[in-house]
Design an enzyme around this catalytic site. Structure first.
Site, PDB file in Angstrom:
ATOM      1  N   LYS A  97       0.865  -1.189   0.000  1.00 60.83           N
ATOM      2  CA  LYS A  97       0.000   0.000   0.000  1.00 60.83           C
ATOM      3  C   LYS A  97       0.902   1.240   0.000  1.00 60.83           C
ATOM      4  CE  LYS A  97      -4.186   1.595   2.320  1.00 60.83           C
ATOM      5  NZ  LYS A  97      -4.885   2.030   1.124  1.00 60.83           N
TER       6      LYS A  97
HETATM    7  N1  PMP Z   1      -7.937  -1.442  -3.187  1.00 61.31           N
HETATM    8  C1  PMP Z   1      -7.297  -0.275  -3.101  1.00 61.31           C
HETATM    9  C2  PMP Z   1      -6.547   0.215  -4.289  1.00 61.31           C
HETATM   10  C3  PMP Z   1      -7.322   0.462  -1.903  1.00 61.31           C
HETATM   11  O1  PMP Z   1      -6.690   1.632  -1.821  1.00 61.31           O
HETATM   12  C4  PMP Z   1      -8.059  -0.014  -0.810  1.00 61.31           C
HETATM   13  C5  PMP Z   1      -8.132   0.784   0.456  1.00 61.31           C
HETATM   14  N2  PMP Z   1      -7.047   0.496   1.300  1.00 61.31           N
HETATM   15  C6  PMP Z   1      -8.711  -1.247  -0.934  1.00 61.31           C
HETATM   16  C7  PMP Z   1      -8.632  -1.935  -2.135  1.00 61.31           C
HETATM   17  C8  PMP Z   1      -9.478  -1.815   0.217  1.00 61.31           C
HETATM   18  O2  PMP Z   1      -8.578  -2.214   1.232  1.00 61.31           O
HETATM   19  P1  PMP Z   1      -9.018  -2.304   2.748  1.00 61.31           P
HETATM   20  O3  PMP Z   1     -10.264  -3.095   2.781  1.00 61.31           O
HETATM   21  O4  PMP Z   1      -7.877  -3.006   3.394  1.00 61.31           O
HETATM   22  O5  PMP Z   1      -9.221  -0.924   3.241  1.00 61.31           O
END
Ligand code: PMP
Length: 300
Positions: A156
């Site tokens: 991330k």
């Molecule tokens: N895909 C992307 C590109 C994201 O930025 C996020 C947000 N973090 C998610 C999916 C969803 O991830 P999460 O459920 O861990 O927040």
């Protein structure tokens, strides 16, 4: 412009609690210039017992560490110290239901060498559902998700989000609420900041990992499907297949679970309120609030 802090806001920075308005960052930093930074997004909820709990906090900090390791940013913190810092930031700011943003960033360095040191900060603010509560009108983006051979897409990393900004802004400029991005092979990938699920003939489908950020909310939805006995399939599929779906939703920590109204102007056959996505949305809400969820009572 949304105000994320005021003169009383406190954030955590390298082991200290500082006023947000007084914390400083070096303008020669490698993170600012090259997007070489890692972040997380978590949510705190006031649970049924009245206690404030950060949802899936260990999973988020495990991903925080992995994201840094994947792109060779040194990570020297334990989950415990950062989890404690999150709760302290909530307490110092009098926050109960809040979005929490940890960030690791690197010191001044104009070269392209891997960082030898890194800083950590954690801030929090009140934030409603990121994509709102209304059903979304989604547009297939002209942008693809980044090629997994060109980047560690499971990290991330800040730099990846320029792709998300471009896609989201393109969809909004054309009057839609949000974008949907395909992967390098032309299969459906994810949203700019959310994962996708669709319903067809009593089964829930979601893109297989490989070209997406495998979200923690996505994992929670998979967990909920198992708990409720809803069949779930992870696979690659095309936009044409998605357009045959009965109902679709996005999920993510910031967005939570939000149904779709339409894709490229085409509506889905089942009203979201009668879809499995609605049941999953209610089960998710119950889970974050640590409430018991009874499916029978929820079926429309
Ligand atoms: N895909 C992307 C590109 C994201 O930025 C996020 C947000 N973090 C998610 C999916 C969803 O991830 P999460 O459920 O861990 O927040």
């Amino acid at each position: 412009m949304y105000s994320y802090y005021n003169e009383n806001t406190i954030l955590y920075f390298n082991g200290e609690y500082l006023k947000a308005s007084e914390a400083k960052m070096d303008l020669y930093g490698q993170s600012l210039h090259y997007g070489y930074a890692v972040f997380e997004g978590l949510r705190a909820y006031k649970t049924e017992s009245g206690e404030v709990k950060i949802f899936k906090v260990e999973e988020h900090f495990d991903r925080f560490r992995r994201s840094c390791e994947l792109i060779h940013i040194p990570y020297k913190w334990t989950n415990k110290e950062l989890v404690d810092a999150c709760y302290k930031v909530l307490e110092l700011n009098g926050l109960e239901e809040a979005y929490i943003r940890p960030l690791v960033f690197c010191p001044p360095n104009m070269t392209l060498k891997a960082a030898e040191e890194a800083h950590v900060m954690i801030c929090a603010w009140e934030w409603g559902a990121y994509l709102g509560e209304k059903l979304l009108r989604v547009k297939t983006s002209s942008y693809q998700r980044p090629n997994p051979k060109a980047f560690k897409i499971e990290s991330k990393s800040a730099g990846l989000y320029v792709n998300s900004i471009l896609a989201s802004q393109e969809a909004k400029a054309e009057g839609y609420d949000e974008a949907l991005l395909l992967d390098i092979n032309g299969n459906v990938a994810e949203g700019p900041g959310a994962n996708l699920f669709f319903e067809k003939d009593g089964t829930i489908y979601t893109p297989a990992p490989g070209n997406i950020l495998p979200g923690i909310t996505r994992a929670t939805v998979i967990e909920i499907c198992a708990e409720l006995g809803i069949p779930l399939v992870e696979k690659f599929f095309t936009i044409e297949e998605l357009k045959q779906a009965e109902a679709v939703f996005y999920c993510g920590t910031a967005a939570e679970i939000v149904g779709w109204d339409s894709l490229d102007g085409q509506q889905f056959s089942k009203p979201f309120a009668q879809s499995l996505g609605k049941t999953i949305q209610q089960a998710y809400k119950a889970k974050v609030l640590e409430k018991e969820f009874k499916r029978e009572a929820q079926v429309a």
